[in-house]
Motif scaffolding. Sequence first.
Motif, PDB file in Angstrom:
ATOM      1  N   THR A  21       0.837  -1.203   0.000  1.00 39.53           N
ATOM      2  CA  THR A  21       0.000   0.000   0.000  1.00 39.53           C
ATOM      3  C   THR A  21       0.866   1.245   0.000  1.00 39.53           C
ATOM      4  O   THR A  21       1.876   1.300   0.692  1.00 39.53           O
ATOM      5  N   ALA A  22       0.437   2.197  -0.772  1.00 36.75           N
ATOM      6  CA  ALA A  22       1.167   3.461  -0.831  1.00 36.75           C
ATOM      7  C   ALA A  22       0.902   4.245   0.443  1.00 36.75           C
ATOM      8  O   ALA A  22      -0.170   4.130   1.031  1.00 36.75           O
ATOM      9  N   PRO A  23       1.884   5.051   0.890  1.00 42.49           N
ATOM     10  CA  PRO A  23       1.695   5.842   2.111  1.00 42.49           C
ATOM     11  C   PRO A  23       0.560   6.854   1.983  1.00 42.49           C
ATOM     12  O   PRO A  23      -0.011   7.273   2.970  1.00 42.49           O
ATOM     13  N   SER A  24       0.257   7.228   0.753  1.00 36.14           N
ATOM     14  CA  SER A  24      -0.806   8.210   0.550  1.00 36.14           C
ATOM     15  C   SER A  24      -1.343   8.029  -0.856  1.00 36.14           C
ATOM     16  O   SER A  24      -0.660   7.486  -1.729  1.00 36.14           O
ATOM     17  N   LEU A  25      -2.545   8.462  -1.080  1.00 37.41           N
ATOM     18  CA  LEU A  25      -3.101   8.355  -2.426  1.00 37.41           C
ATOM     19  C   LEU A  25      -2.404   9.324  -3.364  1.00 37.41           C
ATOM     20  O   LEU A  25      -2.299   9.094  -4.556  1.00 37.41           O
ATOM     21  N   LYS A  26      -1.952  10.442  -2.758  1.00 39.66           N
ATOM     22  CA  LYS A  26      -1.276  11.451  -3.577  1.00 39.66           C
ATOM     23  C   LYS A  26       0.218  11.170  -3.617  1.00 39.66           C
ATOM     24  O   LYS A  26       0.894  11.191  -2.585  1.00 39.66           O
ATOM     25  N   ILE A  27       0.730  10.939  -4.810  1.00 31.09           N
ATOM     26  CA  ILE A  27       2.158  10.637  -4.930  1.00 31.09           C
ATOM     27  C   ILE A  27       3.003  11.807  -4.438  1.00 31.09           C
ATOM     28  O   ILE A  27       4.042  11.630  -3.813  1.00 31.09           O
ATOM     29  N   SER A  28       2.512  13.014  -4.668  1.00 28.92           N
ATOM     30  CA  SER A  28       3.291  14.190  -4.256  1.00 28.92           C
ATOM     31  C   SER A  28       3.535  14.208  -2.750  1.00 28.92           C
ATOM     32  O   SER A  28       4.468  14.851  -2.272  1.00 28.92           O
ATOM     33  N   ASP A  29       2.710  13.478  -1.983  1.00 29.16           N
ATOM     34  CA  ASP A  29       2.931  13.416  -0.527  1.00 29.16           C
ATOM     35  C   ASP A  29       4.202  12.647  -0.168  1.00 29.16           C
ATOM     36  O   ASP A  29       4.777  12.874   0.883  1.00 29.16           O
ATOM     37  N   TYR A  30       4.606  11.710  -1.035  1.00 31.17           N
ATOM     38  CA  TYR A  30       5.784  10.915  -0.646  1.00 31.17           C
ATOM     39  C   TYR A  30       6.878  10.857  -1.716  1.00 31.17           C
ATOM     40  O   TYR A  30       7.922  10.255  -1.503  1.00 31.17           O
ATOM     41  N   GLY A  32      10.067  11.375  -3.392  1.00 27.64           N
ATOM     42  CA  GLY A  32      11.369  11.914  -2.981  1.00 27.64           C
ATOM     43  C   GLY A  32      11.605  12.028  -1.487  1.00 27.64           C
ATOM     44  O   GLY A  32      12.572  12.665  -1.077  1.00 27.64           O
ATOM     45  N   VAL A  33      10.750  11.407  -0.650  1.00 32.59           N
ATOM     46  CA  VAL A  33      10.968  11.554   0.804  1.00 32.59           C
ATOM     47  C   VAL A  33      12.286  10.932   1.260  1.00 32.59           C
ATOM     48  O   VAL A  33      12.824  11.305   2.300  1.00 32.59           O
ATOM     49  N   ASN A  34      12.800   9.988   0.509  1.00 31.23           N
ATOM     50  CA  ASN A  34      14.069   9.358   0.898  1.00 31.23           C
ATOM     51  C   ASN A  34      15.275   9.963   0.185  1.00 31.23           C
ATOM     52  O   ASN A  34      16.313   9.332   0.064  1.00 31.23           O
ATOM     53  N   VAL A  35      15.087  11.188  -0.295  1.00 33.59           N
ATOM     54  CA  VAL A  35      16.170  11.852  -1.012  1.00 33.59           C
ATOM     55  C   VAL A  35      16.523  13.164  -0.318  1.00 33.59           C
ATOM     56  O   VAL A  35      15.644  13.923   0.077  1.00 33.59           O
ATOM     57  N   PHE A  36      17.806  13.398  -0.151  1.00 37.14           N
ATOM     58  CA  PHE A  36      18.250  14.690   0.369  1.00 37.14           C
ATOM     59  C   PHE A  36      18.472  15.596  -0.837  1.00 37.14           C
ATOM     60  O   PHE A  36      19.584  15.828  -1.275  1.00 37.14           O
ATOM     61  N   PHE A 266       7.459  -1.975  -5.742  1.00 42.82           N
ATOM     62  CA  PHE A 266       8.746  -1.331  -6.078  1.00 42.82           C
ATOM     63  C   PHE A 266       8.531   0.059  -6.646  1.00 42.82           C
ATOM     64  O   PHE A 266       9.381   0.944  -6.510  1.00 42.82           O
ATOM     65  N   GLU A 267       7.381   0.280  -7.258  1.00 43.43           N
ATOM     66  CA  GLU A 267       7.100   1.631  -7.754  1.00 43.43           C
ATOM     67  C   GLU A 267       6.959   2.629  -6.606  1.00 43.43           C
ATOM     68  O   GLU A 267       7.461   3.749  -6.686  1.00 43.43           O
ATOM     69  N   ILE A 268       6.300   2.189  -5.540  1.00 43.96           N
ATOM     70  CA  ILE A 268       6.152   3.075  -4.377  1.00 43.96           C
ATOM     71  C   ILE A 268       7.526   3.420  -3.818  1.00 43.96           C
ATOM     72  O   ILE A 268       7.846   4.586  -3.564  1.00 43.96           O
ATOM     73  N   GLU A 269       8.360   2.386  -3.666  1.00 48.12           N
ATOM     74  CA  GLU A 269       9.702   2.622  -3.118  1.00 48.12           C
ATOM     75  C   GLU A 269      10.534   3.493  -4.063  1.00 48.12           C
ATOM     76  O   GLU A 269      11.322   4.324  -3.615  1.00 48.12           O
ATOM     77  N   ALA A 270      10.363   3.277  -5.366  1.00 43.45           N
ATOM     78  CA  ALA A 270      11.104   4.072  -6.346  1.00 43.45           C
ATOM     79  C   ALA A 270      10.688   5.542  -6.251  1.00 43.45           C
ATOM     80  O   ALA A 270      11.531   6.443  -6.272  1.00 43.45           O
ATOM     81  N   LEU A 271       9.389   5.770  -6.125  1.00 44.78           N
ATOM     82  CA  LEU A 271       8.901   7.145  -6.027  1.00 44.78           C
ATOM     83  C   LEU A 271       9.455   7.832  -4.781  1.00 44.78           C
ATOM     84  O   LEU A 271       9.837   8.996  -4.814  1.00 44.78           O
ATOM     85  N   LYS A 272       9.524   7.079  -3.688  1.00 43.84           N
ATOM     86  CA  LYS A 272      10.097   7.652  -2.462  1.00 43.84           C
ATOM     87  C   LYS A 272      11.544   8.071  -2.696  1.00 43.84           C
ATOM     88  O   LYS A 272      12.050   8.986  -2.075  1.00 43.84           O
ATOM     89  N   LEU A 273      12.226   7.347  -3.595  1.00 47.57           N
ATOM     90  CA  LEU A 273      13.618   7.666  -3.903  1.00 47.57           C
ATOM     91  C   LEU A 273      13.745   8.728  -4.998  1.00 47.57           C
ATOM     92  O   LEU A 273      14.835   8.965  -5.528  1.00 47.57           O
ATOM     93  N   GLY A 274      12.610   9.290  -5.359  1.00 47.08           N
ATOM     94  CA  GLY A 274      12.640  10.342  -6.370  1.00 47.08           C
ATOM     95  C   GLY A 274      12.825   9.822  -7.784  1.00 47.08           C
ATOM     96  O   GLY A 274      13.146  10.582  -8.690  1.00 47.08           O
ATOM     97  N   ILE A 275      12.657   8.523  -7.984  1.00 49.46           N
ATOM     98  CA  ILE A 275      12.753   7.965  -9.343  1.00 49.46           C
ATOM     99  C   ILE A 275      11.375   8.094  -9.982  1.00 49.46           C
ATOM    100  O   ILE A 275      10.411   7.522  -9.477  1.00 49.46           O
ATOM    101  N   PRO A 276      11.284   8.864 -11.064  1.00 45.79           N
ATOM    102  CA  PRO A 276       9.948   9.181 -11.593  1.00 45.79           C
ATOM    103  C   PRO A 276       9.326   8.063 -12.428  1.00 45.79           C
ATOM    104  O   PRO A 276       9.055   8.231 -13.608  1.00 45.79           O
TER     105      PRO A 276
END
Length: 720
Positions: A21-30, A32-36, A266-276
Amino acid sequence: MATLRQKALLLAQNRPSVSATAPSLKISDYFGVNVFGKKQMKESLAPTVYKKVEEAIEKGAKIDPSTAEEIASAVKTWALSKGVTHYTHWFQPLTGSTAEKHDAFFDAHAGIEKFKGSALVQQEPDASSFPNGGIRSTFEARGYTAWDPSSPIFIFSNTLCIPTIFVAYTGEALDYKTPLLKSIEAINDASVAICQLFDRNVRKVTPSLGVEQEYFVIDKALFATRPDLVMAGRSVYGHNPARGQQLEDHYFGSIPTRVKDFMLDFEIEALKLGIPVSTRHNEVAPGQFEVAPLFEEINKAVDHNQLLMDLMDKVAEKHNLKVLFHEKPFAGVNGSGKHNNWSLITDTGVNLFQPSNSARENLQFLTFLVGTIKAVYDYADLLRASIASAGNDHRLGANEAPPAIISVFLGSTLSGILDELEKNGNIKIEKGDNMYMKLGISKIPEIILDNTDRNRTSPFAFTGNKFEFRAVGSNANSAEPMTALNVIVAEVLKQMAKDIEKEISAGKEKKIAIVNVLRKYIKDSKKVRFEGDGYSEEWEKEAEKRGLSNLKSTPFALDTYSDKKVIEIFQKHNVLSHVELHARHEIMLENYIKKVQIESRVMGDLALNHIIPTAILYQNKLIENANGLKGLGLDNTAAIETIKEVSKHLESLKSNVNQMIDARKKLNKEDDIVKRAKGYSTDVKDAFFDKIRYAVDKLELLVDDESWPLVKYREMLFIK
Ligand code: ADP
Ligand code: MG
């Protein structure tokens, strides 16, 4: 008692799906959260410090020690707030994967968490275990990693990862990233000079890259039962399933739930890493899938692709799946590529490969288009070498894959325009004439992203507003081909600028000068353009007539790294010195030998320990049966015939395996690495792989299914 194969099949068939499950329905909420990234830096750094980082990112300015100290401190605070305990320099050595060496933030002596600026900027990993092609002898293990601020710091696997380059203490590159970064500078210089002919405002040109990544997915337990997949990444044996790709349509659109859940995860995790990653899951062959992030600045895109592969590997574990990135894990089924979509974008926001409705911009577009085609023509062998690997050899030039011949596809619209330009270029342009009209340049349709005019069989295709290098292997680090591409295009653009200058000095008007040069380049590079079916035999013949190379084997393709012409451009554009190029050549040959050696060993071991004993046991059963029938006075021809057939394949298998082992032994005594690698290609791979496989695959059809030791294609490819 159940065999390993049966147990694995039982496991695989009864796997529950693991949902994500994604942390939020809105991708913009998460996202790049794991990127400085820039946002996090801006929030946590003093404005003056942030400005310095920005300059380092944009202009490659050096970061001074006190700035590094402040950044390190901010990064540490950010990382600790996210529960991270370790940090590592993350780099891309020439082994082909990514490397890390973890250190704890915790300093036991001081009793506190520490992260110094110097630890951020530079590290000395024990580099002796990474390939260096003789640049750094093993006793002198000093190579160092240095922070690359243009690629953002991120958290992966609970570790703070700092993207770095990896160089020998003498300064030579030991990784993929260093030459890539230098090639970005080279193409920037050359492109800006051309852009200046059209628009004085252009100050910077950056290559963009979007990577379409193909991969296979199979159940983890099934994977574990196949030593060939484990050791070599591909199945060296296995008969084609009855319902293979002939029924291709059948599989489209129906992604198995387990795989879908894996993708989502893996898409959720990728998005968190700022991978579009943009959600797109087309299935290509049974068991094969694809992921395509949106394009980014090339350096980031390369890092993101490497990271995405690591990430997919890790997330797959959770789903009891195994991702196969090998270029040809299954014979007779589509191979996997990594399509590199490449374009050049100016700091004024213009994609130089985008046809436009402005005639002036179209002349610029044609200049870059023709320059690239000419570069591919002039340096086709280098491009070929840049994608050469043992794995990709099973794909290129083999079935269901682009050929090993490098050619360019343009589509009928553009092809027609170039032909016209070539023919009509000598139209006399009178004063007051609209040259663009006369030459037909004004009417290039702005949008030629026409999906019906796509050629899926071309290794290097123009796809509307970018070039797509499709022959890149799925397992490759894109930095290698992209470095080559940047350098060769830079070289041709430089030459072009000179040629245009010459025409202008001779009194030609600028536009006319450009057109004259374009005409010449179009003519010179015509042979590399091909619009037909790249998979066909006719093309092989035609390409030979045209004098285009068709190098099907890696060690032969790599010869070009010793060509004067290739050594010179790498040197001239300050991307790789002769020493570095030579070292790379050796490393690639070494990698190749190792890969073929492993495959050959796995083939031998499987044949001797698994296949032959199983076939003999089955043969004994048949003999018993034949004798029994005879005792009863019944016809035993069928049994006798099967015994004969099994014997025939057993004999061939045993004798070929023995001969292959002898061939290996002989080659291992060869000191010349080029000869050894070529020998592995011809005397080991070409001489025996197909013959050995043929015997085993025939035996698979003869021996009773129950006792066959290897999980079969139909069992691996059709995941539930
Ligand atoms: P296609 O159908 O041509 O394969 P897609 O839209 O699927 O096109 O795009 C494939 C990849 O190309 C994606 O990663 C996309 O972001 C990338 N791409 C699109 N435009 C560009 C560009 N100008 N430069 C580089 N990559 C691009
Ligand atoms: Mg594509």
